[in-house]
Design a protein around this motif. Sequence first.
Motif, PDB file in Angstrom:
ATOM      1  N   PHE A  29       0.796  -1.225   0.000  1.00  0.00           N
ATOM      2  CA  PHE A  29       0.000   0.000   0.000  1.00  0.00           C
ATOM      3  C   PHE A  29       0.834   1.285   0.000  1.00  0.00           C
ATOM      4  O   PHE A  29       0.303   2.370   0.172  1.00  0.00           O
ATOM      5  CB  PHE A  29      -0.937   0.019   1.214  1.00  0.00           C
ATOM      6  N   LYS A  30       2.117   1.173  -0.213  1.00  0.00           N
ATOM      7  CA  LYS A  30       2.959   2.365  -0.083  1.00  0.00           C
ATOM      8  C   LYS A  30       2.664   3.425  -1.145  1.00  0.00           C
ATOM      9  O   LYS A  30       2.924   4.607  -0.946  1.00  0.00           O
ATOM     10  CB  LYS A  30       4.432   1.968  -0.136  1.00  0.00           C
ATOM     11  N   ASP A  31       2.090   3.023  -2.302  1.00  0.00           N
ATOM     12  CA  ASP A  31       1.863   3.969  -3.396  1.00  0.00           C
ATOM     13  C   ASP A  31       0.459   4.563  -3.425  1.00  0.00           C
ATOM     14  O   ASP A  31       0.078   5.204  -4.407  1.00  0.00           O
ATOM     15  CB  ASP A  31       2.116   3.279  -4.742  1.00  0.00           C
ATOM     16  N   ILE A  32      -0.329   4.362  -2.364  1.00  0.00           N
ATOM     17  CA  ILE A  32      -1.715   4.827  -2.417  1.00  0.00           C
ATOM     18  C   ILE A  32      -1.824   6.311  -2.062  1.00  0.00           C
ATOM     19  O   ILE A  32      -0.860   6.936  -1.609  1.00  0.00           O
ATOM     20  CB  ILE A  32      -2.620   3.990  -1.487  1.00  0.00           C
ATOM     21  N   ALA A  49      -0.043  17.784   8.453  1.00  0.00           N
ATOM     22  CA  ALA A  49       1.365  17.971   8.821  1.00  0.00           C
ATOM     23  C   ALA A  49       1.934  16.732   9.498  1.00  0.00           C
ATOM     24  O   ALA A  49       3.072  16.325   9.234  1.00  0.00           O
ATOM     25  CB  ALA A  49       1.505  19.188   9.732  1.00  0.00           C
ATOM     26  N   ILE A  50       1.128  16.095  10.343  1.00  0.00           N
ATOM     27  CA  ILE A  50       1.573  14.871  11.015  1.00  0.00           C
ATOM     28  C   ILE A  50       1.778  13.746  10.010  1.00  0.00           C
ATOM     29  O   ILE A  50       2.801  13.044  10.022  1.00  0.00           O
ATOM     30  CB  ILE A  50       0.558  14.463  12.109  1.00  0.00           C
ATOM     31  N   LEU A  51       0.811  13.553   9.112  1.00  0.00           N
ATOM     32  CA  LEU A  51       0.915  12.458   8.140  1.00  0.00           C
ATOM     33  C   LEU A  51       2.034  12.715   7.140  1.00  0.00           C
ATOM     34  O   LEU A  51       2.742  11.773   6.736  1.00  0.00           O
ATOM     35  CB  LEU A  51      -0.415  12.254   7.426  1.00  0.00           C
ATOM     36  N   ASP A  52       2.213  13.966   6.737  1.00  0.00           N
ATOM     37  CA  ASP A  52       3.338  14.285   5.842  1.00  0.00           C
ATOM     38  C   ASP A  52       4.664  13.960   6.525  1.00  0.00           C
ATOM     39  O   ASP A  52       5.599  13.472   5.879  1.00  0.00           O
ATOM     40  CB  ASP A  52       3.304  15.769   5.473  1.00  0.00           C
ATOM     41  N   ARG A  53       4.761  14.232   7.815  1.00  0.00           N
ATOM     42  CA  ARG A  53       5.989  13.934   8.554  1.00  0.00           C
ATOM     43  C   ARG A  53       6.237  12.421   8.588  1.00  0.00           C
ATOM     44  O   ARG A  53       7.384  11.974   8.447  1.00  0.00           O
ATOM     45  CB  ARG A  53       5.861  14.485   9.976  1.00  0.00           C
ATOM     46  N   ILE A  54       5.176  11.631   8.761  1.00  0.00           N
ATOM     47  CA  ILE A  54       5.315  10.170   8.766  1.00  0.00           C
ATOM     48  C   ILE A  54       5.807   9.680   7.408  1.00  0.00           C
ATOM     49  O   ILE A  54       6.718   8.841   7.320  1.00  0.00           O
ATOM     50  CB  ILE A  54       3.967   9.498   9.116  1.00  0.00           C
ATOM     51  N   VAL A  55       5.203  10.191   6.340  1.00  0.00           N
ATOM     52  CA  VAL A  55       5.594   9.806   4.979  1.00  0.00           C
ATOM     53  C   VAL A  55       7.063  10.141   4.739  1.00  0.00           C
ATOM     54  O   VAL A  55       7.844   9.312   4.242  1.00  0.00           O
ATOM     55  CB  VAL A  55       4.695  10.506   3.938  1.00  0.00           C
ATOM     56  N   GLU A  56       7.465  11.343   5.114  1.00  0.00           N
ATOM     57  CA  GLU A  56       8.850  11.782   4.898  1.00  0.00           C
ATOM     58  C   GLU A  56       9.824  10.943   5.721  1.00  0.00           C
ATOM     59  O   GLU A  56      10.865  10.503   5.213  1.00  0.00           O
ATOM     60  CB  GLU A  56       8.966  13.253   5.288  1.00  0.00           C
ATOM     61  N   ALA A  57       9.495  10.694   6.988  1.00  0.00           N
ATOM     62  CA  ALA A  57      10.397   9.956   7.873  1.00  0.00           C
ATOM     63  C   ALA A  57      10.604   8.523   7.411  1.00  0.00           C
ATOM     64  O   ALA A  57      11.652   7.922   7.661  1.00  0.00           O
ATOM     65  CB  ALA A  57       9.845   9.964   9.293  1.00  0.00           C
ATOM     66  N   ASN A  58       9.601   7.965   6.720  1.00  0.00           N
ATOM     67  CA  ASN A  58       9.685   6.573   6.283  1.00  0.00           C
ATOM     68  C   ASN A  58      10.048   6.437   4.810  1.00  0.00           C
ATOM     69  O   ASN A  58      10.069   5.312   4.285  1.00  0.00           O
ATOM     70  CB  ASN A  58       8.362   5.862   6.579  1.00  0.00           C
ATOM     71  N   GLY A  59      10.322   7.557   4.145  1.00  0.00           N
ATOM     72  CA  GLY A  59      10.745   7.520   2.746  1.00  0.00           C
ATOM     73  C   GLY A  59       9.734   6.886   1.823  1.00  0.00           C
ATOM     74  O   GLY A  59      10.097   6.130   0.912  1.00  0.00           O
ATOM     75  N   LEU A  60       8.462   7.212   2.020  1.00  0.00           N
ATOM     76  CA  LEU A  60       7.396   6.579   1.253  1.00  0.00           C
ATOM     77  C   LEU A  60       6.923   7.477   0.105  1.00  0.00           C
ATOM     78  O   LEU A  60       6.964   8.705   0.221  1.00  0.00           O
ATOM     79  CB  LEU A  60       6.205   6.280   2.172  1.00  0.00           C
ATOM     80  N   PRO A  61       6.427   6.876  -0.960  1.00  0.00           N
ATOM     81  CA  PRO A  61       5.848   7.670  -2.058  1.00  0.00           C
ATOM     82  C   PRO A  61       4.369   7.992  -1.834  1.00  0.00           C
ATOM     83  O   PRO A  61       3.714   8.543  -2.717  1.00  0.00           O
ATOM     84  CB  PRO A  61       6.024   6.748  -3.270  1.00  0.00           C
ATOM     85  N   THR A  62       3.834   7.633  -0.672  1.00  0.00           N
ATOM     86  CA  THR A  62       2.425   7.847  -0.357  1.00  0.00           C
ATOM     87  C   THR A  62       2.047   9.323  -0.510  1.00  0.00           C
ATOM     88  O   THR A  62       2.789  10.208  -0.084  1.00  0.00           O
ATOM     89  CB  THR A  62       2.142   7.398   1.097  1.00  0.00           C
ATOM     90  N   ARG A  63       0.865   9.569  -1.107  1.00  0.00           N
ATOM     91  CA  ARG A  63       0.398  10.935  -1.306  1.00  0.00           C
ATOM     92  C   ARG A  63      -0.694  11.266  -0.287  1.00  0.00           C
ATOM     93  O   ARG A  63      -1.596  10.452  -0.051  1.00  0.00           O
ATOM     94  CB  ARG A  63      -0.147  11.112  -2.733  1.00  0.00           C
TER      95      ARG A  63
END
Length: 488
Positions: A29-32, A49-63
């Motif tokens: 599900f990383k690309d969803i 802001a919280i979810l963007d921080r999670i995405v950035e910290a985990n190096g995910l392509p999630t939008r």
Amino acid sequence: MSFKIAIIGAGSVGFTKKLFTDILCVPEFKDIEFALTDISEHNLGMIKAILDRIVEANGLPTRVTATTARRKAIEGARYIISCVRVGGLEAYADDIRIPLKYGIDQCVGDTICAGGILYGQRNIPVILDFCRDIREVAETNAKFLNYANPMAMNTWAAIEYGKVDTVGLRHGVQHGAEQIAVVLGAKSPRELDYVCSGINHQTWFIELRLNGREIGKDELIAAFEAHPVYSRQEKLRIDVLRRFGVYSTESNGHLSEYLPWYRKRPDEITRWIDMSDWIHGETGGYLRYSTETRNWFETEYPQFLEAASKPIDPQKRSNEHASHILEALETNRVYRGHFNVKNNGVVTNLPPDAIVESPGFVDRFGINMAAGITLPEACAATCMASVNVQRMSVHAAISGDIDLLKLAVLHDPLVGAVSTPEEVWQMVDEMVVAQAQWLPQYAHAVPAAKERLSKSLVKTSEWAGAARRNVRSIEELRAEKAALKQTG
């Protein structure tokens, strides 16, 4: 895999974060895309802001996108998750305050009883708006996952009137099973197998096995009575277990307000509840907890944002159903859980139109329910009283029939144990007038309700309830958390 999930009411920041991290524990599900929507731009900004921080910290392509335009968020979504509270804490305060004037003491007030019924009246018109958008702009055959209370009423309306593929999801079954595993001395909840069935918040563990060994009523009663914590926190649930022969999924405080026996007199309320935490029966306990949580989050937001920088740990994936259902539907990894669906023979001794909570499994073919379950007669009788109230409440919310709404409240088990018909008629008038801004279907009835209230002879009292606590300040919460940290 690439698909879109819309979360309505995403401003419920803590719960949205939990759902988000759970879903991202599934590698596929990383690309969803997550489309967040809420009526509060402020809350949306915080959670994004919280979810963007999670995405950035985990190096995910999630939008992650966020918008107050709900229809835009739903457009093209394959899954739509709702966790809305229409009217927020302002309306919720009236759900607790006004019934107290008539002697009705609720712990939560979000499922049935006077507060839960009015909550449903606010939610159902909005749920139908969601369903219209899902039908018109979501992906074909999109699935609606409803987490919002009142669970049965919302799900009933979405299925029967919204005409959308809907499942209702809550976590009472999981929490109850964890308790049973603890009192039986299990090393892990996975050692416990069970069949749990009924309606949401009145679901019953009708079969229990620990490592394959059947657990009977007497052994379970003895285990709960011997437990140093649950024996005092769950007195009411243990009493119901003793009399009904099966354990209820729902907390001591929640269960107390669905029955006509334990909260009808102030001295009885204090006998059956425990004040160590709100969930064990405190008057308006969840309202206090929700208010404190909102205030705490607003004040301590920088800490929550900092915590979002940590890596996602799949081992800490929660037991909330949503991520597991999506994983099963998309990957065909089978998941077993307990889901809220239209009955249609799932539970033999409940009506076919009722929304039941019962076992099922999920795979690529959908949610498949185990049919033909029969509840013990006392459990079915208790559920039936609530089902009848739910049905009338849904029909009232759809039609805007204030007389039917009053009849629904009159037939509520706890309301009926406490109040006279004259009191119920006036109380509903008062609640509809107080909450008119969230009840468009009753706009035509408000002037007459105001007129009746101006001439009413029914006496009320300004009662805080049998076991009320004040909302704690941020300083008090900090001091309490520090003390808990020191004591371990």
